[in-house]
Enzyme design. Sequence first.
Site, PDB file in Angstrom:
ATOM      1  CB  CYS A 133      -0.825   0.000   1.148  1.00 20.37           C
ATOM      2  SG  CYS A 133      -1.979   1.494   1.491  1.00 20.37           S
ATOM      3  CB  CYS A 190      -2.398   5.039   6.742  1.00 15.47           C
ATOM      4  SG  CYS A 190      -3.477   3.918   7.311  1.00 15.47           S
ATOM      5  CB  CYS A 198      -1.512  -1.808   7.943  1.00  8.28           C
ATOM      6  SG  CYS A 198      -2.599  -2.244   7.010  1.00  8.28           S
ATOM      7  CB  CYS A 200      -7.927   0.759   1.962  1.00 12.47           C
ATOM      8  SG  CYS A 200      -7.488  -0.204   3.472  1.00 12.47           S
ATOM      9  CD  GLN A 238     -16.875 -12.486  13.871  1.00  7.52           C
ATOM     10  OE1 GLN A 238     -15.519 -12.132  13.754  1.00  7.52           O
ATOM     11  NE2 GLN A 238     -17.218 -12.734  15.244  1.00  7.52           N
ATOM     12  CD  GLU A 252     -25.244  -8.481  22.401  1.00  9.82           C
ATOM     13  OE1 GLU A 252     -24.807  -7.835  22.422  1.00  9.82           O
ATOM     14  OE2 GLU A 252     -24.356  -9.561  21.930  1.00  9.82           O
ATOM     15  CG  ASP A 279     -17.496 -13.960  19.422  1.00  6.44           C
ATOM     16  OD1 ASP A 279     -16.391 -13.486  19.814  1.00  6.44           O
ATOM     17  OD2 ASP A 279     -18.016 -13.517  18.335  1.00  6.44           O
ATOM     18  CB  CYS A 318     -11.561 -10.051  18.999  1.00  2.00           C
ATOM     19  SG  CYS A 318     -12.226  -8.784  20.132  1.00  2.00           S
TER      20      CYS A 318
END
Length: 415
Positions: A65, A71, A74, A148, A248, A295, A346, A372
């Site tokens: 990129c 930026c 990443c 991107c 997700q 939830e 999750d 995550c």
Amino acid sequence: MNTEIDVKITRLGAQGDGVAESEGASLFVPYVLPGETVRVAPQDGDRAALLKVLEPSPSRIAAPCRHFRQCGGCAVQHAAPDFYADWKHGLVSAALASRGIEAEVAPLVTAAPRSRRRATFAATRTKKDVMLGYYARATHNIVAITECPLVVPEIEEALPALARAVAPGLSRRSRASLLVTSTENGLDVAVTGGKPLDGALRGELGHEAEASGFARITWDGEIIAERLPPEISLSGLRVMLPPGGFLQPTRQGEAALVDLVREGVGKAKRIVDLYAGSGTFAAAFARTSSVHAVEGEKRALAALDRAMREQGPLLGLKPVTVETRDLARRPLLSSELNTFDAVVIDPPRSGALAQAEEIARSSVPVVASVSCNPATFARDARTLLDGGYQLERVTPVDQFLWSPHLEVVGIFRRT
């Protein structure tokens, strides 16, 4: 301290920065790799800015990129795929080891470029135009982007249209946030932090929204325009995505998580889905099992409930009941959990320690834990292990390409 020094990078840290030793202390340097000799400018604390790579690693590659290093999106585009996969795999092993957990970690399930179906952009007004992009590393300065390689093509191609659509609601004194999601019927754009809505602004934004061709635009939670319902397909169940609702980040990653969890719970007939969102796992398991989805976000559960009532009979799905409940404050008790054959959980990045403690007291045969955050996954896993569960399998799933973030799936069985 000298303004420039040469250092040797010994390893890559958990956030993707290289670690070097200088004057008896660790120094963290971005955009480097282990084994490299680099020239850096020490900054405040333990940070340093990279000035030049003097001796590159064989694992260094050209970033894909043009905005990399300007930026802040990443951290490790400069790493070869094999090195990158080994580093991410090691993040999970290190997190488990920190909690005294010995477990074999399966190979990394890798993400593909141009697969992210949602991204958050920053936008502001300039004297002549709109600046739209990502924040520079550790700042509130927006770096305007024209490409991107993370996102799906339909999001990248829409960058100019996004800027035009939100322009009337931006000011030079503030930064707006645009959560853009690729749905079955087009792009869903949820804007926060722009100008307060009034009649004139609502009209301007509505006009621009219609011209953009996006499925929906919301402004601080209020629907400005909706050409088509922004639906997502969850194992064939089409669910209306609530504004800003959880999803997700990649379709491939979602499928990998569902497959890993399905394999783990096997033929369980009664499943409780904790932190269920809009039904990523509930929709998948409803084909063979009854599911109770729990939830804290009412709109997410309402979207799942509506989709099940409208489509469930036609799809031949088994019952899915829903319960709105803040599981961090009021976790399901072990006595409630004992009525189920399997738990699927999750939680957010902060994990689910209180809920893990209740699961550890239960007699549920199998637990599929999706996270995550490897650190909080390991913390909660320690609780389950201390409660008599055995960690059967751990699989890292990379949905956050070129970043230090990744998903982990762990399968626990009652011994």
